[in-house]
Design a protein around this motif. Sequence first.
Motif, PDB file in Angstrom:
ATOM      1  N   ALA A   1       0.969  -1.261  -0.072  1.00 33.25           N
ATOM      2  CA  ALA A   1      -0.040   0.171  -0.095  1.00 33.25           C
ATOM      3  C   ALA A   1       0.906   1.343  -0.171  1.00 33.25           C
ATOM      4  O   ALA A   1       1.974   1.275   0.373  1.00 33.25           O
ATOM      5  N   LYS A   2       0.305   2.305  -0.557  1.00 39.66           N
ATOM      6  CA  LYS A   2       1.130   3.537  -0.716  1.00 39.66           C
ATOM      7  C   LYS A   2       0.284   4.634   0.281  1.00 39.66           C
ATOM      8  O   LYS A   2      -0.856   4.658   0.231  1.00 39.66           O
ATOM      9  N   LEU A   3       1.227   5.506   1.084  1.00 36.99           N
ATOM     10  CA  LEU A   3       0.865   6.610   1.791  1.00 36.99           C
ATOM     11  C   LEU A   3       0.991   7.762   1.253  1.00 36.99           C
ATOM     12  O   LEU A   3       2.138   7.877   0.774  1.00 36.99           O
ATOM     13  N   GLU A   4       0.149   8.586   1.565  1.00 37.76           N
ATOM     14  CA  GLU A   4       0.203   9.893   0.824  1.00 37.76           C
ATOM     15  C   GLU A   4      -0.210  10.819   1.837  1.00 37.76           C
ATOM     16  O   GLU A   4      -1.669  10.599   2.342  1.00 37.76           O
ATOM     17  N   TRP A   5       0.564  11.839   2.204  1.00 39.92           N
ATOM     18  CA  TRP A   5       0.055  12.916   3.121  1.00 39.92           C
ATOM     19  C   TRP A   5      -0.684  13.911   2.329  1.00 39.92           C
ATOM     20  O   TRP A   5      -0.300  14.384   1.424  1.00 39.92           O
ATOM     21  N   THR A   6      -2.029  13.915   2.845  1.00 40.90           N
ATOM     22  CA  THR A   6      -2.810  15.175   1.940  1.00 40.90           C
ATOM     23  C   THR A   6      -2.874  16.560   2.864  1.00 40.90           C
ATOM     24  O   THR A   6      -3.371  17.628   2.136  1.00 40.90           O
ATOM     25  N   LYS A   7      -2.490  16.808   4.024  1.00 35.49           N
ATOM     26  CA  LYS A   7      -2.428  18.005   4.817  1.00 35.49           C
ATOM     27  C   LYS A   7      -1.396  17.696   5.835  1.00 35.49           C
ATOM     28  O   LYS A   7      -1.270  16.772   6.578  1.00 35.49           O
ATOM     29  N   ARG A   8      -0.509  18.785   5.869  1.00 35.74           N
ATOM     30  CA  ARG A   8       0.466  18.647   6.966  1.00 35.74           C
ATOM     31  C   ARG A   8       0.690  20.007   7.703  1.00 35.74           C
ATOM     32  O   ARG A   8       1.536  20.649   7.303  1.00 35.74           O
ATOM     33  N   GLU A   9      -0.330  20.340   8.399  1.00 33.32           N
ATOM     34  CA  GLU A   9      -0.264  21.772   8.968  1.00 33.32           C
ATOM     35  C   GLU A   9       0.527  21.724  10.459  1.00 33.32           C
ATOM     36  O   GLU A   9       1.070  22.534  10.773  1.00 33.32           O
ATOM     37  N   THR A  10       0.634  20.568  10.888  1.00 29.34           N
ATOM     38  CA  THR A  10       1.526  20.224  12.032  1.00 29.34           C
ATOM     39  C   THR A  10       2.510  19.302  11.641  1.00 29.34           C
ATOM     40  O   THR A  10       2.553  18.578  10.694  1.00 29.34           O
ATOM     41  N   GLU A  11       3.369  19.455  12.727  1.00 26.81           N
ATOM     42  CA  GLU A  11       4.658  18.433  12.637  1.00 26.81           C
ATOM     43  C   GLU A  11       4.273  16.946  12.823  1.00 26.81           C
ATOM     44  O   GLU A  11       3.449  16.911  13.799  1.00 26.81           O
ATOM     45  N   ILE A  12       5.005  16.074  12.218  1.00 25.04           N
ATOM     46  CA  ILE A  12       5.044  14.603  12.505  1.00 25.04           C
ATOM     47  C   ILE A  12       6.337  14.179  13.124  1.00 25.04           C
ATOM     48  O   ILE A  12       7.323  14.733  12.390  1.00 25.04           O
ATOM     49  N   THR A  13       6.046  13.772  14.239  1.00 24.34           N
ATOM     50  CA  THR A  13       7.331  13.390  14.928  1.00 24.34           C
ATOM     51  C   THR A  13       7.509  11.646  15.020  1.00 24.34           C
ATOM     52  O   THR A  13       6.424  11.254  14.910  1.00 24.34           O
ATOM     53  N   THR A  14       8.668  11.135  14.814  1.00 24.69           N
ATOM     54  CA  THR A  14       8.772   9.692  14.859  1.00 24.69           C
ATOM     55  C   THR A  14       9.749   9.404  15.978  1.00 24.69           C
ATOM     56  O   THR A  14      10.523  10.237  15.989  1.00 24.69           O
ATOM     57  N   PHE A  15       9.375   8.498  16.945  1.00 20.13           N
ATOM     58  CA  PHE A  15      10.098   8.023  18.224  1.00 20.13           C
ATOM     59  C   PHE A  15      10.623   6.605  17.605  1.00 20.13           C
ATOM     60  O   PHE A  15       9.699   5.829  17.453  1.00 20.13           O
ATOM     61  N   GLN A  16      11.683   6.457  17.697  1.00 20.85           N
ATOM     62  CA  GLN A  16      12.506   4.998  17.537  1.00 20.85           C
ATOM     63  C   GLN A  16      12.851   4.803  19.077  1.00 20.85           C
ATOM     64  O   GLN A  16      13.892   5.216  19.302  1.00 20.85           O
TER      65      GLN A  16
END
Length: 144
Positions: A59-74
């Motif tokens: 499957a493919k992921l498409e961001w359609t709106k990014r008015e805020t930050e996306i944070t990733t924690f590993q």
Amino acid sequence: MSTINKTINHFMEYQGSCLCKGVTFKVIGNFKSFYLCHCSYCQKDTGSAHAANLFSTSAKLEWTKRETEITTFQLAGSRHQKSFCATCGSALPNLQMGDKLLVVPAGSLDTGLEKRPDAHLFMSSKADWDEALEEIKKFEGFPE
């Protein structure tokens, strides 16, 4: 908000968002698996009994709106990873394993999901209180 998935050339299209709606996305494709993970990491990052995640290698992921930050924690020394909206903290999809595996938190989807969970994982780590939950009282909203 639509509750019906669209079918596009034999692939499903799912819409999703965070709680504050600052981030929206769509996933085009099919999910291979749906797991409820009861490991201690998933309990910590959801604040609940388990995480509910969908997985796909196609499957493919498409961001359609990014008015805020996306944070990733590993989490150091583990494969445990979580992406979330920096404004509201809602769990969001992410790509793992060198961008080969799409992981989508089931609760982040705004469209309906016909797929049922395939399995419970890490039951040896489940919370002590996560037992016979179907037997406790149920309310349609807050209790009176």
